[in-house]
Design a protein around this motif. Structure first.
Motif, PDB file in Angstrom:
ATOM      1  N   ASP A   1     -11.132  -6.989   7.010  1.00  0.00           N
ATOM      2  CA  ASP A   1     -11.330  -6.183   6.046  1.00  0.00           C
ATOM      3  C   ASP A   1     -11.505  -6.935   4.692  1.00  0.00           C
ATOM      4  N   CYS A   2     -12.543  -7.059   3.712  1.00  0.00           N
ATOM      5  CA  CYS A   2     -12.743  -7.637   2.623  1.00  0.00           C
ATOM      6  C   CYS A   2     -11.849  -7.306   1.622  1.00  0.00           C
ATOM      7  N   ARG A   3     -10.994  -6.349   1.720  1.00  0.00           N
ATOM      8  CA  ARG A   3     -10.255  -6.040   0.584  1.00  0.00           C
ATOM      9  C   ARG A   3      -9.090  -6.735   0.667  1.00  0.00           C
ATOM     10  N   ASN A   4      -8.595  -7.171   1.602  1.00  0.00           N
ATOM     11  CA  ASN A   4      -7.256  -7.719   2.099  1.00  0.00           C
ATOM     12  C   ASN A   4      -7.395  -9.379   2.140  1.00  0.00           C
ATOM     13  N   TYR A   5      -6.440 -10.155   1.938  1.00  0.00           N
ATOM     14  CA  TYR A   5      -6.364 -11.588   2.356  1.00  0.00           C
ATOM     15  C   TYR A   5      -7.096 -11.923   3.671  1.00  0.00           C
TER      16      TYR A   5
ATOM     17  N   CYS B   1      -7.407 -16.491  -0.572  1.00  0.00           N
ATOM     18  CA  CYS B   1      -8.917 -16.573  -0.297  1.00  0.00           C
ATOM     19  C   CYS B   1      -9.732 -16.115  -1.282  1.00  0.00           C
TER      20      CYS B   1
ATOM     21  N   ASP C   1     -12.947 -13.947  -3.623  1.00  0.00           N
ATOM     22  CA  ASP C   1     -13.461 -12.466  -3.459  1.00  0.00           C
ATOM     23  C   ASP C   1     -14.337 -12.189  -2.489  1.00  0.00           C
ATOM     24  N   LYS C   2     -13.824 -11.650  -1.448  1.00  0.00           N
ATOM     25  CA  LYS C   2     -14.581 -11.309  -0.160  1.00  0.00           C
ATOM     26  C   LYS C   2     -15.410  -9.949  -0.638  1.00  0.00           C
TER      27      LYS C   2
ATOM     28  N   GLY D   1       3.069 -11.009   3.320  1.00  0.00           N
ATOM     29  CA  GLY D   1       3.127  -9.819   2.503  1.00  0.00           C
ATOM     30  C   GLY D   1       1.588  -9.470   2.243  1.00  0.00           C
ATOM     31  N   ARG D   2       0.945  -8.953   3.342  1.00  0.00           N
ATOM     32  CA  ARG D   2      -0.194  -8.394   3.305  1.00  0.00           C
ATOM     33  C   ARG D   2      -0.148  -6.869   3.041  1.00  0.00           C
ATOM     34  N   PRO D   3      -0.749  -6.236   2.065  1.00  0.00           N
ATOM     35  CA  PRO D   3      -0.960  -4.659   1.985  1.00  0.00           C
ATOM     36  C   PRO D   3      -1.607  -4.070   3.223  1.00  0.00           C
ATOM     37  N   ALA D   4      -1.205  -2.938   3.544  1.00  0.00           N
ATOM     38  CA  ALA D   4      -1.783  -2.402   4.481  1.00  0.00           C
ATOM     39  C   ALA D   4      -3.088  -1.558   3.965  1.00  0.00           C
ATOM     40  N   PRO D   5      -3.956  -1.234   5.175  1.00  0.00           N
ATOM     41  CA  PRO D   5      -5.164  -0.557   4.847  1.00  0.00           C
ATOM     42  C   PRO D   5      -5.120   0.506   3.932  1.00  0.00           C
TER      43      PRO D   5
ATOM     44  N   LEU E   1      -4.880  -0.437   0.427  1.00  0.00           N
ATOM     45  CA  LEU E   1      -6.291  -0.875  -0.195  1.00  0.00           C
ATOM     46  C   LEU E   1      -7.050   0.747  -0.598  1.00  0.00           C
TER      47      LEU E   1
ATOM     48  N   SER F   1      -9.607 -14.253  -8.985  1.00  0.00           N
ATOM     49  CA  SER F   1      -8.619 -13.434  -8.024  1.00  0.00           C
ATOM     50  C   SER F   1      -7.350 -13.960  -7.800  1.00  0.00           C
ATOM     51  N   SER F   2      -7.107 -15.219  -7.906  1.00  0.00           N
ATOM     52  CA  SER F   2      -5.888 -15.959  -7.320  1.00  0.00           C
ATOM     53  C   SER F   2      -4.905 -16.360  -8.401  1.00  0.00           C
TER      54      SER F   2
ATOM     55  N   SER G   1      -3.199  -8.651  -6.970  1.00  0.00           N
ATOM     56  CA  SER G   1      -3.283  -8.699  -5.534  1.00  0.00           C
ATOM     57  C   SER G   1      -2.620  -7.460  -4.859  1.00  0.00           C
ATOM     58  N   LYS G   2      -1.689  -6.991  -5.256  1.00  0.00           N
ATOM     59  CA  LYS G   2      -0.858  -5.979  -4.694  1.00  0.00           C
ATOM     60  C   LYS G   2      -0.758  -4.549  -5.316  1.00  0.00           C
TER      61      LYS G   2
ATOM     62  N   PHE H   1      -6.728  -4.860  -4.825  1.00  0.00           N
ATOM     63  CA  PHE H   1      -7.111  -5.696  -3.807  1.00  0.00           C
ATOM     64  C   PHE H   1      -6.544  -7.112  -3.581  1.00  0.00           C
ATOM     65  N   ALA H   2      -5.858  -7.328  -2.397  1.00  0.00           N
ATOM     66  CA  ALA H   2      -5.064  -8.552  -2.275  1.00  0.00           C
ATOM     67  C   ALA H   2      -6.198  -9.575  -2.103  1.00  0.00           C
ATOM     68  N   GLY H   3      -7.492  -9.451  -1.845  1.00  0.00           N
ATOM     69  CA  GLY H   3      -8.423 -10.421  -1.727  1.00  0.00           C
ATOM     70  C   GLY H   3      -9.491 -10.495  -2.869  1.00  0.00           C
ATOM     71  N   ALA H   4      -9.477  -9.317  -3.675  1.00  0.00           N
ATOM     72  CA  ALA H   4     -10.586  -9.339  -4.641  1.00  0.00           C
ATOM     73  C   ALA H   4      -9.858  -8.582  -6.172  1.00  0.00           C
TER      74      ALA H   4
END
Lengths: 430, 430
Positions: free
Chosen positions: A68-72, A288, A290-291, B38-42, B45, B101-102, B256-257, B260-263
């Motif tokens: 899932d590109c939205r997550n870590y 990570c 930005d995916k 600490g990953r957000p759930a889908p 997102l 993003s980080s 991030s939280k 989007f955690a990754g973006a």
């Protein structure tokens, strides 16, 4: 037209007056044109608007491996982008790390790592008593600025039509203090020169005294052809593998001038050993990149062929601009013996060399007229052009009609500066 | 339920057998649950999918100052995002730089800069003979990893319900080698503690021997309330201005939280002097960060109020998860005297302290059962918990039913480990 230096005093004064008349026609007419940096024009950015428009419905949110590109996750980037950049840089996908939007940042971080922690078990450069870096001149000011920031003493090597003067490079790398060099091997900044296959092979093959000699191989313009007739760059990584020097190369590329200048993707390629080391540092630096932006790019560019199609659209917009500037330069300066310039087949710049000692004067004259050029001297280490001769022209952003005006101002300024120098030397000669 | 340590040998053995029975009910049943990070759930997102869906038509491409976000420019970020993050961190927009993003990267880069080049004219930390950094424990492993990477020797200070033990901090900062500390001042990682106003003021007011003492003030969870009843964090920058110590603080936050955690977006806030210094380094590092992603966020979050609304949606998804874990922990462990844990009002973690010397055993038992926890020890510098007691629980990603199973496995493991320790000590006592 006769060579300016062959004119007698009267002819020279007449020529000077005419140049001033040409120049004055533009002065005080409220011109404001910027040719300082390689910025894409808005029409070029429009080509990639589809990147923004992709919806969740159209794009999905998952990379091909299910992430899932939205997550870590996926520190090294999504597989489809690693593959795409691998194709672009001529390496396998596993040798690629897709970063954020800035290849400059990847280079900065790598040099920072070599300085603070060293590479492949060698002493950190900051712990050594002075390290040197080869600067190919003229070159890219942002490369030089990184080296300067980290205290790497720059040693200049001249650019030739085949790439860096390799005799000079091979002589310099016998010094173990010489730790690396910056290269823009295709459509070099600012000369638009593509390194010849022989040059590329010599860089891969040469013996360096420093075991941790690093070539920062910046493929900024690797896809950026302007004409049907293209320069071809040899695959440096393949050659390096043949010579067992693959740890020497740190390759970067980006989509800054393929998609969005401020919001594209950047990637690095390196040997397995280097990737492992870089990845370990990256794991401390980011969770990570930005995916989602990676996924957008993967959707728009499924393969290198899609990028080639995109680059033809860019070329169609850029070509008339290069042509506009070059035709004025030819018309105004050919045969005078006061300037030389390249006709690049790609990249973002035209490099203009004027008479020794007059580039700064040209820059000032242009500025007074409302035309901003790249800071004169910027194409040399520490911002000092020892011959005060090189001017970098970036024609991408202004319109064709603006470029026409800009090129005329520039040519008038070159003529004025040349006349001033000749009149002054005649005067001094008396 | 009686305290475990008060049971006689027979009772203890019976309790042990029952715990093993509970544990075995889960063993070999193919459980695979990850509570490590600490990953957000889908579903969390999904809340932000509108960010992706924004089209050029809806969003435009220009920031409020007219900058085309697709092109280079605005090194410090678009004005609307600088303002938004300024509101979030309690500083003026001009004290903010919006990065990629980080936020981790912003912290890494800042520490790297202090080490290689120093800050505000002071000697670079890497040139000094050993620098120290205060680690508030338990704390965030990625903070500790940065300090370790740059050779900053970590000195632990214990967390209290009011924040770091400030008597200990104030004693340590009398040593000029102590150069800074990492803080997660609201809903701390992993304890979920918000520093009291007195603690915040003491950090702003204290005299430090090092003129370049830096507090990395990581507001990772500053918007991340779980319940109506919220913790309130004092404005450290205002206090610092009052005490003339504003150069001491390097504040970061991110979405991030939130998105989007990754973006998402990350930003830093600092004094005018520090911003000037950071900006100068940034100009060497990147041409600009991704402003399209900034514009997306600005469109979705016009003000902090929009973020508050978003955070209520996150809280609605997260609350049942925290409640599920906490209710099992209470049901299974209360009154046994073998574990203590917090009930955080926000953030991403529950911190569980088990009997000294048994956390690793608990981690192993959980792992054998298919439940992955944050690596035991990770909440301490160098990955070593001197008491081997702390376990960080991250309940955000698994589903409520998975969390129910996970918490039961965890509790059975805690009981088993406690029994083993007691039986062993009884055995040794013989």
């Amino acid at each position: 037209m006769s060579l300016l230096c062959e004119l007698n005093a009267e002819q020279l004064k007449a020529f000077h007056s005419e140049a001033i008349r040409e120049y004055n026609a533009f002065l005080d007419s409220g011109i404001s044109i910027n040719m300082a940096r390689g910025r894409p024009a808005p029409e070029q950015l429009d080509i990639s608007n589809a990147l923004i428009d992709l919806s969740v419905q159209e794009m999905g949110v998952k990379a091909e491996d299910g992430t899932d590109c939205r997550n870590y996750g996926l520190l090294c980037g999504i597989p489809e982008c690693r593959r795409l950049f691998g194709e672009m840089m001529g390496v396998a996908a596993e040798n690629v790390i897709v970063g954020g939007s800035s290849s400059l940042n990847l280079m900065y971080d790598y040099i920072a790592q070599c300085c603070s922690h060293g590479t492949c078990g060698n002493t950190p450069w900051s712990k050594l008593n002075g390290c040197k870096f080869i600067a190919v001149v003229p070159g890219y000011d942002r490369h030089f600025a990184i080296a300067e920031h980290f205290g790497l003493e720059m040693v200049s090597v001249k650019m030739t039509p085949q790439g860096p003067d390799m005799d000079a490079v091979e002589a310099l790398v016998k010094d173990p203090a010489v730790k690396g060099m910056f290269c823009v091997p295709k459509y070099s900044n600012p000369d638009g020169i593509t390194y010849s296959p022989q040059t590329v092979e010599r860089i891969a093959a040469m013996k360096t005294a420093a075991p941790d000699f690093r070539v920062i191989w910046d493929e900024a313009y690797v896809m950026h052809d302007l004409y049907e007739e293209k320069d071809v760059l040899a695959n440096v990584f393949e050659l390096a593998q043949r010579y067992g020097t693959e740890d020497r190369f740190f390759i970067v590329a980006s989509t800054s001038k393929i998609s969005f200048a401020g919001a594209g993707l950047a990637a690095l390629a390196a040997s397995e050993k280097n990737i492992k080391e870089i990845r370990a540092r990256l794991a401390l630096q980011v969770i990570c990149y930005d995916k989602i932006n990676q996924l957008r790019h993967a959707r728009l560019f499924a393969s290198l062929e899609d990028i080639r199609v995109q680059m033809k659209k860019h070329a169609a917009l850029l070509r008339p601009k290069f042509d506009a500037v070059l035709s004025v330069l030819h018309e105004q300066l050919d045969g005078l013996g006061i300037a030389s310039f390249n006709s690049p087949k790609g990249g973002y710049f035209i490099s203009l060399d004027v008479n020794t000692g007059s580039a700064k004067r040209v820059g000032q004259l242009c500025k007074d007229c409302g035309l901003v050029l790249t800071g004169v001297g910027a194409t040399f280490p520490y911002g000092i052009d020892p011959e005060d001769a090189n001017i970098r022209i970036a024609p991408s952003c202004p319109s064709v009609s603006e470029l026409n005006v800009a090129a005329r101002i520039l040519c008038a300024s070159v003529k004025i500066a040349a006349c001033e120098a000749l009149l002054q030397s005649a005067c001094c000669g008396r």
